[in-house]
Each structure stands twice: as C-alpha cells, then as structure tokens.
Design an enzyme around this catalytic site. Structure first.
Site, mmCIF file in Angstrom:
data_model
loop_
_atom_site.group_PDB
_atom_site.id
_atom_site.type_symbol
_atom_site.label_atom_id
_atom_site.label_comp_id
_atom_site.label_asym_id
_atom_site.label_seq_id
_atom_site.Cartn_x
_atom_site.Cartn_y
_atom_site.Cartn_z
ATOM 1 N N THR A 111 0.811 -1.213 0.000
ATOM 2 C CA THR A 111 0.000 0.000 0.000
ATOM 3 C C THR A 111 0.847 1.266 0.000
ATOM 4 O O THR A 111 0.309 2.337 -0.202
ATOM 5 C CB THR A 111 -0.973 0.046 1.184
ATOM 6 O OG1 THR A 111 -0.248 -0.167 2.382
ATOM 7 C CG2 THR A 111 -2.026 -1.021 1.052
ATOM 8 N N GLY A 112 2.174 1.186 0.204
ATOM 9 C CA GLY A 112 3.072 2.341 0.081
ATOM 10 C C GLY A 112 2.403 3.671 0.359
ATOM 11 O O GLY A 112 2.170 4.474 -0.526
ATOM 12 N N THR A 113 2.179 3.968 1.575
ATOM 13 C CA THR A 113 1.074 4.813 2.020
ATOM 14 C C THR A 113 1.487 6.009 2.828
ATOM 15 O O THR A 113 2.636 6.181 3.192
ATOM 16 C CB THR A 113 0.254 3.901 2.963
ATOM 17 O OG1 THR A 113 -0.137 2.805 2.226
ATOM 18 C CG2 THR A 113 -0.915 4.575 3.571
ATOM 19 N N THR A 114 0.447 6.833 3.131
ATOM 20 C CA THR A 114 0.552 7.747 4.261
ATOM 21 C C THR A 114 -0.692 7.537 5.115
ATOM 22 O O THR A 114 -1.807 7.662 4.605
ATOM 23 C CB THR A 114 0.569 9.214 3.790
ATOM 24 O OG1 THR A 114 1.535 9.368 2.779
ATOM 25 C CG2 THR A 114 0.872 10.130 4.948
#
Lengths: 286, 216
Positions: free
Chosen positions: B16-19
């Site tokens: 998901t390489g997220t914030t």
C-alpha cells in the site's frame, strides 16, 4: 478399538512434501538431457466492469509456454456458481484448480444455507486460500457476479489482497486494457456500450501485448441470467490457403476416404440370443 | 523486449506504500489516509480506502503489504465481533489494539504490515494506538507508511493538545496533502474518518479539493 495407524489432522500452511521429490526428478532429467516442462502461464488480458444491469467480464484466449503459444483458444472465464464467474491470469493450472476448488466449496455452502451464494463469500474464500499459500499459488483473478445485493466486481491478487472496484483489469495486458477503461468508462452504461468497451479493452491488450492474443470471450451476468459468449470476437482469424479455395475442401482433413482400403470378403453371422430372465430391483430410497 | 514478463505487479507483492495518520482531539479521533495501492511501479488501485472498520466506533489504518494488512484487519474484525458479543457491550479501543498487536507480534517475521488503531469508547474517550513491530503504545497522534517520513516535523510542530474537531480535521488533511505531494508511493484521494461519541463521519477529499501549498 485399537487402530493400526494414528491419522493426524492435516496441518495448516503450505505442504512442502513434494519439493524433495521434484528436486530429485529435476536432477535425473538433467542427467538424461531433457528439461522439466515449464509451467504454462496464461500471459493474459482479463477485465471486468459493472454496468447498469450487472457485470461484463472479458478475456483473451491465448495460453503461452515461454515464447510458444500452447493453446490458441483456451477458456479463461471460469464458472464459480450460476450467478458468479471468475477470469484467471497467471499460472494456468493454479487459476483452473483454485476456481474449481472454490466453486465446489461454494456449491456445498449454498446447499447448506439454501441460498444463492454471494460474490463477497466467493471473494473471502479465494483470498483466504491465496493468503494461506503466501503468493506461491500464482493466480490473479477478476471475480464478478450478481447476487441479492446487486452486481459486484473484485480483483484478487496472488498474495491474497483484494480490491472492490467498478472496473478492473489483470494480466500482462492489463495496462493496455486499463488505459481504455480510464478513457471511456462511465457509471451505469447500457449493455451494448458495456460489451463494446470490454471488447475494446481486451483488444487493446491483444494487439499491444505479446502474451495475449487470439479471440475475445465475453461473459455478461445479470440478475437471473448469464450470457457466456465464446467467442464474442474472432480478432485473429486464421486465413484460408489459396489451394483449399480451389479444391473446396476443409483445411487439414485427415480422414481416409471410403474405399481407400479394399474389401476382399464380407461374412455376416447373426447371433441368436435368448432372454433368460428379467429381474428389476428398485432402490430403497426411504 | 522478447521476454514475456508482463507488468511488475504479476510478480511483485502488492504494497500500500502509504501515508496514514491518526490524531486524537477533545472527545474523539480523526483518522486519515491516502488511496494509492502500488505493485512495483504500477498503481493497481488509485481509490482504495485504507481506513478499515474494526467495530462501530473503532477503525484501523492499513499500511505495508496489502494482503497482510487486509488479513489482519479482517481477522481482528471477526475477533472483536465475538468479543463484543461475549461482553454484551461495545469493546474498548485498547482491546482492539491489543488484538492487532497480538497478531503483529506473533507473526512478526512473516508479516510486513503496520496498522494504526484509533477509536472512541465510553471509558477513555478518543484514543490512538500504534502497533508497529508488535509493540502497543498509546499516543496523542500516530503516523505510518512510506509518506509519513516527510511529515513528522510538520505534525510535531502543528499538533496542539486539546484542539477541537474541525481544527484536527484540517490538520490531518493538510498533513496528508503534504505527504502525498512529496511521496511517490502516496497519492490519489484523501479519506478522513472522524469518530466521537455521537458516531462516525466519513469524508473523501478528491484531488482538486486537497489544500495546496507553495508549489501548487
């Protein structure tokens, strides 16, 4: 009562039993000079959309084995239940078996609940199985169907994550197909428009991706009805050779014509059989 | 390229390489996330809602491997259902966070997902718990995901204890917007969930509705 062997309940997780055997087989076949057959991948373009009355699923029909086309017309849209179908990309065996296992389990589940299965149920079963195998089962699926709550479309990845979206694409040609969708998708499309959009998306994958090709299959699922159109579009039709046109015979006719083998003698012997007795036993179904 | 390899996501795990952010305010919590799911360099879902409900007034924010995070959230959702039925009342946020922590710690080596748990209960009001690497700690605010590195300083400077609901919502949206503009793995739309004693409010901020800063 004493038992000869104690049966152990199957442990969870991936079974690595065959890995040693496979390693030995690989070593042996290398000694003989032959190589282990490569897993057949479908190198595919599959997609699905939600339209006004239900779901349209689409798939190409090429199955590749390395750089060779293993099957020019394979079927990538698999049956899960009367109202749910699933397109599969990735390793052909994995998608085939996974969808068959879940289809079987869903049928039992449906008999137990007495209801038509829901798409969310199929999604949960598939994602829990794929997560258990930690991505070693290479099945990337587009699951679509219509149930009591309406039309639903899911994309399921080999590691077990899922996304519920109005339009999805999978496979090596997915980027080409997604480009078509992102340009032309609208919510609540009519049937013909939806079929045309899916056909164009798959065609985008077929013509711009080496791993996809041949024909376009469609599956239209609406409430109470499934239209499995195979093929919907023969995008790559094989041409007819000039010689055949002149002699008016089918390409590749390998049947021997009658009279090729000469008959010398013919003897007919009627067998006189007497019926000794007839006994009908009905099955006790009480 | 003669090799038929297909796009990277066929072999890459979906992350998901997220914030993700959760901030406590006077009487509740605000959780926020971006919506990008990537596999290698491809974006496979640009509208994923990473704020997943664990119970009526308890949500968690997902980051890391999509499959691992989804599985943990669904498992804890099920466990909390059973727990609250046995109790006969709504579960505590601490209980939800403990269940998430138990899975994250036990399968520490196998899983690569980080969940932030935030919610409201009668005993403790609004609470935020971080469960990174299997620890359990209550914090006034928590950040996670690849984009969080860019906004730790901003949140440290702008967070005010005892702020109100709208101020906290604005803070979360601003922080998300800054992180999304700097982190390549975060983007799409911003999802906001505000939980307090009266209920849950879900909001979406589309691309053009996000606050802009100096470079836009």
């Amino acid at each position: 009562m004493a038992t000869l062997s104690v049966s152990r309940a199957p442990l969870g997780g991936f079974s690595f039993e065959n890995c040693k055997r496979n390693a030995v087989l690989e070593a042996d076949s290398a000694k003989l000079g032959s190589s282990v057959p490569a897993a057949r991948k479908t190198g595919t373009t599959i997609c699905g959309i939600v339209f006004k009355d239900g779901i349209v699923l689409g798939a190409d029909t090429r199955a590749t084995e390395g750089m060779i086309v293993a099957d020019k017309n394979c079927s990538k849209i698999h049956y899960i239940s009367p109202n749910i179908y699933c397109c599969g990309a990735g390793t052909a065996a994995d998608t085939e078996m996974t969808t068959q296992i879940i289809s079987s389990n869903l049928e039992l589940h449906g008999l137990s609940t007495g209801r038509l299965p829901r798409v969310a149920t199929a999604n949960r079963m598939l994602k829990q199985m794929l997560f258990r195998y930690q991505g070693y089962i290479g099945a990337a699926l587009v699951l679509g169907g219509v149930d009591c709550m309406g039309p639903h479309l899911y994309s399921i990845y080999p590691h077990g994550s899922t996304d519920k979206l109005p339009y999805v694409t999978m496979g090596s040609g997915s980027l080409a197909a997604m480009a078509v969708f992102e340009d032309r998708y609208k919510p609540d499309m009519e049937l013909e428009e939806a079929k045309r959009l899916v056909r164009d998306a798959i065609a985008g994958g077929i013509f711009n991706d080496l791993g996809s090709g041949s024909n376009i299959d469609l599956c239209v699922i609406t409430k109470g009805n499934v239209d499995y159109i195979r093929p919907h579009d023969e995008a790559n039709k094989k041409g007819v050779r000039v010689n055949e046109l002149e002699t008016l015979c089918q390409t590749g006719d390998y049947k021997y014509k009658k009279g090729t083998t000469g008959v010398l003698t013919k003897v007919i012997t009627p067998l006189n059989l007497d019926t000794v007795g007839e006994h009908v036993q009905t099955m006790d179904t009480s | 390229m003669l090799e038929e390899q297909g796009p990277e996501w066929m072999s890459e795990e979906v992350k998901t390489g997220t914030t993700i952010i959760a901030v406590e305010f006077d009487g509740g919590v605000v959780l926020g996330s971006d919506s990008r799911v990537s596999a290698g360099a491809s974006v496979v879902n640009r509208v994923m809602n990473k704020l997943s409900p664990l119970h009526d007034r308890i949500y968690c924010a997902l980051s890391g491997s999509a499959a691992d995070a989804q599985t943990i959230a669904e498992t804890v959702n099920y466990q909390l259902d059973v727990h609250s039925m046995e109790l006969g009342e709504d579960p505590l946020v601490c209980s939800a966070a403990t269940l998430v922590k138990n899975i994250s710690y036990q399968y520490k080596e196998e899983l690569s997902a980080h969940l932030i748990v935030g919610g409201w209960d009668r005993r403790g009001g609004g609470q935020v718990y971080a469960t990174l690497s299997g620890l359990l700690t209550r914090q006034p605010f928590a950040l996670g995901g690849s984009g969080s590195s860019y906004v730790y300083g901003y949140l440290d400077a702008e967070y005010r204890a005892g702020a109100g609901r709208t101020d906290t919502q604005r803070l979360v949206v601003d922080t998300l917007s800054l992180a999304m503009s700097r982190d390549g793995s975060s983007g799409g739309v911003a999802y906001l969930v505000t939980i307090d004693g009266d209920g849950v409010e879900e909001k979406v901020f589309l691309g053009n509705e996000l606050p802009t800063f100096y470079d836009q």
